[in-house]
Design an enzyme around this catalytic site. Structure first.
Site, mmCIF file in Angstrom:
data_model
loop_
_atom_site.group_PDB
_atom_site.id
_atom_site.type_symbol
_atom_site.label_atom_id
_atom_site.label_comp_id
_atom_site.label_asym_id
_atom_site.label_seq_id
_atom_site.Cartn_x
_atom_site.Cartn_y
_atom_site.Cartn_z
ATOM 1 N N LEU A 124 -23.608 -4.152 50.567
ATOM 2 C CA LEU A 124 -22.266 -3.589 50.334
ATOM 3 C C LEU A 124 -21.232 -4.405 51.107
ATOM 4 C CD1 LEU A 124 -20.351 -1.212 49.384
ATOM 5 C CD2 LEU A 124 -20.968 -0.033 51.490
ATOM 6 N N ASN A 128 -14.400 -9.112 54.217
ATOM 7 C CA ASN A 128 -13.175 -8.302 54.211
ATOM 8 C C ASN A 128 -13.394 -6.891 53.679
ATOM 9 O OD1 ASN A 128 -11.458 -10.359 55.262
ATOM 10 N ND2 ASN A 128 -11.675 -11.401 53.286
ATOM 11 N N SER A 131 -15.303 -1.227 56.889
ATOM 12 C CA SER A 131 -14.928 0.189 56.797
ATOM 13 C C SER A 131 -14.270 0.474 55.451
ATOM 14 C CB SER A 131 -13.953 0.555 57.917
ATOM 15 O OG SER A 131 -14.604 0.473 59.166
ATOM 16 N N ARG A 267 -40.177 4.999 91.732
ATOM 17 C CA ARG A 267 -39.287 4.268 92.632
ATOM 18 C C ARG A 267 -39.071 5.046 93.942
ATOM 19 N NH1 ARG A 267 -37.155 -0.514 94.354
ATOM 20 N NH2 ARG A 267 -34.921 -0.368 94.774
ATOM 21 N N GLU A 363 -23.604 1.318 58.922
ATOM 22 C CA GLU A 363 -23.586 2.413 57.918
ATOM 23 C C GLU A 363 -22.343 3.289 58.104
ATOM 24 O OE1 GLU A 363 -27.129 4.242 56.514
ATOM 25 O OE2 GLU A 363 -28.375 2.558 57.176
HETATM 26 N N1 COS Z 1 -20.066 11.145 47.536
HETATM 27 C C1 COS Z 1 -19.629 11.078 46.266
HETATM 28 N N2 COS Z 1 -18.434 10.531 45.956
HETATM 29 C C2 COS Z 1 -17.659 10.060 46.934
HETATM 30 C C3 COS Z 1 -18.064 10.088 48.293
HETATM 31 C C4 COS Z 1 -19.313 10.671 48.574
HETATM 32 N N3 COS Z 1 -19.775 10.757 49.827
HETATM 33 N N4 COS Z 1 -17.099 9.538 49.058
HETATM 34 C C5 COS Z 1 -16.123 9.171 48.218
HETATM 35 N N5 COS Z 1 -16.466 9.483 46.944
HETATM 36 C C6 COS Z 1 -15.684 9.256 45.722
HETATM 37 C C7 COS Z 1 -14.346 9.976 45.821
HETATM 38 O O1 COS Z 1 -14.458 11.301 45.353
HETATM 39 C C8 COS Z 1 -13.493 9.146 44.899
HETATM 40 O O2 COS Z 1 -13.769 9.468 43.553
HETATM 41 P P1 COS Z 1 -12.643 9.438 42.421
HETATM 42 O O3 COS Z 1 -12.431 7.992 42.128
HETATM 43 O O4 COS Z 1 -13.235 10.186 41.311
HETATM 44 O O5 COS Z 1 -11.429 10.107 43.026
HETATM 45 C C9 COS Z 1 -14.016 7.729 45.132
HETATM 46 O O6 COS Z 1 -15.341 7.867 45.634
HETATM 47 C C10 COS Z 1 -13.184 6.968 46.150
HETATM 48 O O7 COS Z 1 -13.166 7.725 47.335
HETATM 49 P P2 COS Z 1 -12.043 7.571 48.450
HETATM 50 O O8 COS Z 1 -10.680 7.570 47.801
HETATM 51 O O9 COS Z 1 -12.282 8.561 49.518
HETATM 52 O O10 COS Z 1 -12.338 6.071 48.952
HETATM 53 P P3 COS Z 1 -11.727 5.244 50.133
HETATM 54 O O11 COS Z 1 -11.523 3.854 49.651
HETATM 55 O O12 COS Z 1 -10.592 5.950 50.788
HETATM 56 O O13 COS Z 1 -12.971 5.119 51.178
HETATM 57 C C11 COS Z 1 -14.523 5.806 52.901
HETATM 58 C C12 COS Z 1 -13.649 6.201 51.702
HETATM 59 C C13 COS Z 1 -13.685 5.331 54.102
HETATM 60 C C14 COS Z 1 -15.270 7.070 53.274
HETATM 61 C C15 COS Z 1 -15.513 4.707 52.468
HETATM 62 O O14 COS Z 1 -14.830 3.497 52.251
HETATM 63 C C16 COS Z 1 -16.607 4.468 53.504
HETATM 64 O O15 COS Z 1 -17.595 5.196 53.553
HETATM 65 N N6 COS Z 1 -16.447 3.410 54.306
HETATM 66 C C17 COS Z 1 -17.494 3.006 55.224
HETATM 67 C C18 COS Z 1 -18.435 2.123 54.489
HETATM 68 C C19 COS Z 1 -19.663 1.851 55.274
HETATM 69 O O16 COS Z 1 -20.412 2.757 55.603
HETATM 70 N N7 COS Z 1 -19.901 0.564 55.530
HETATM 71 C C20 COS Z 1 -21.096 0.166 56.148
HETATM 72 C C21 COS Z 1 -21.816 -0.703 55.186
HETATM 73 S S1 COS Z 1 -23.369 -0.231 54.766
HETATM 74 S S2 COS Z 1 -24.408 -0.804 56.314
#
Ligand code: COS
Length: 384
Positions: A124, A128, A131, A267, A363
């Site tokens: 994933l 860039n 988060s 210790r 994650e």
């Molecule tokens: N389960 C199901 N759907 C989800 C969800 C979840 N846990 N989280 C978000 N969604 C859906 C939302 O409902 C939304 O759907 P719609 O398009 O129908 O509205 C869509 O996904 C986008 O969600 P959102 O607007 O909340 O997305 P953002 O871009 O604001 O990002 C976060 C949300 C910050 C929570 C996300 O980017 C994230 O988890 N970031 C961290 C990523 C991560 O863990 N990186 C580590 C890499 S893996 S080691």
């Protein structure tokens, strides 16, 4: 504390504990220093049937869920958080297939993963897009019967060692979060290569590399779910694997407490073991309280997820935050109790402190987890 594990869960925990104590603990420091990937430990896990604890029986697994995966990760991490990651990272790469794979995809990939013949990884993150997961630049364009992938994934756990990669790429830039798709990419596909192995602070037995896609053609059957589902695949996967990170943190913290406790009895200072000093006793007590609270939250979260509950994001994020913050605090205190020895590489706790740090980062950072928790709390209130 009695967590009322089933007979099978108890057996899984004991098998993993035996591998941790007999096979991992003796080599943990060597693998950390040399950055050696633990293929041999995966073999022991496979021989004990543990590689597929979270995979359905019809695909060769033991038919457990997130809880069984967490039990194994916790036990292995007690001995080495880095070695445990070969198993946990495979879980992260496999859950997209478990959750969204077609019957054909499951039959093709899950049995080899369950048997420990193949490892998996999850692609994933990009330079860039950390988060901000929706910042992905890697593209997948349909061309006849193939998708053509271009782009680079960064910091991928099990990179280069895994055979099966679940990768999120953009298929339609205009659709925002609905413009991503998830794919299965096999190692060895032309146009798919790996960057250099990263030199990390901790979890050094784990391999972390870039995945590089240069006009990499993959069969269109390797699309998971439907086009546009990639973001959801990633989010739903992370909801189920963050408790695994929590379990890793829990294991590291437990290992650190055990080491500190043992040392405090051995210790001698001022003619008595340092465990007789209240300053040390209170540190040990606080470490134990935090670990038990984390264990209770992690186990219950796993059970909540495995029960088929619909809303799991908040609970999963809470477990990850609480256990990883606990691991950081506990390992720092363990180093403190061991004093000068704690700072030396001959003793295991400085490594545990380095290994603990990543659990607050990957994650999804703990800051992102707190965002998820707060947004869910607000959503719950407005839906009342
Ligand atoms: N389960 C199901 N759907 C989800 C969800 C979840 N846990 N989280 C978000 N969604 C859906 C939302 O409902 C939304 O759907 P719609 O398009 O129908 O509205 C869509 O996904 C986008 O969600 P959102 O607007 O909340 O997305 P953002 O871009 O604001 O990002 C976060 C949300 C910050 C929570 C996300 O980017 C994230 O988890 N970031 C961290 C990523 C991560 O863990 N990186 C580590 C890499 S893996 S080691």
């Amino acid at each position: 504390m009695n967590y009322f594990l089933t007979e099978e869960q108890q057996m899984i925990k004991e098998l993993a504990a035996r591998i941790a104590d007999e096979k991992i603990a003796p080599v943990a420091i060597e693998y950390d220093i040399e950055g050696k990937f633990p293929h041999d430990i995966i073999k022991y896990l496979a021989d004990s049937d543990l590689c597929g604890v979270y995979i359905e029986e019809k695909y060769g697994g033991l038919g457990g869920g997130v809880f069984e995966m967490a039990l194994v990760v916790e036990e292995l991490s007690r001995a080495c958080g880095g070695i445990a990651l070969a198993f946990a990272g495979t879980g992260l790469g496999t859950f997209p297939i478990i959750l969204f794979g077609s019957e054909e995809q499951k039959q093709k990939y899950l049995p080899d993963i369950a048997a420990g013949k193949k490892l998996a990884a999850f692609g994933l993150t990009e330079a860039n897009a950390g988060s901000d997961a929706a910042g992905i630049q890697t593209t997948a364009v349909l061309d006849g019967d193939h998708y053509v992938l271009n782009g680079t994934k960064q910091w991928i756990t099990n990179g280069g060692e895994a055979d099966v990669y679940t990768v999120i790429a953009c298929t339609n830039r205009e659709k925002g979060a609905r413009g991503f798709s998830a794919f299965i990419v096999e190692k060895g596909t032309p146009g798919f290569s790996f960057g250099k192995k990263e030199d990390k602070m901790g979890i050094r037995a784990s391999s972390t590399r870039e995945l590089i896609f240069e006009n990499c053609r993959i069969p269109k059957e390797n699309l998971l779910a439907r086009e546009g589902m990639g973001f959801i695949v990633a989010m739903k996967t992370l909801d189920r694997t963050r408790p695994g990170v929590a379990a890793q943190a829990l294991g590291i913290a437990t290992g650190a407490l055990n080491a500190a406790l043992k040392y405090s009895r051995e210790r001698i200072q001022f003619n008595q073991p340092i465990s007789s000093f209240q300053a040390v006793q209170h540190m040990l007590a606080d470490m134990a309280i935090q670990i038990e609270a984390a264990r209770a939250l992690v186990y219950q979260t796993c059970r909540h997820i495995d029960s088929g509950a619909k809303n799991i994001s908040k609970e999963s994020a809470m477990a990850k935050v609480f256990a990883s913050d606990t691991a950081m605090k506990v390992t720092i205190d363990a180093v403190q109790i061991l004093g000068g020895y704690g700072y030396m590489k001959e003793y295991p706790v400085e490594k545990m402190m380095r290994d603990a740090k990543i659990t607050q980062i990957y994650e999804g950072t703990n800051q992102i987890q707190r965002n998820v928790i707060a947004l869910e709390l607000i959503k719950e209130l407005s839906s009342k």
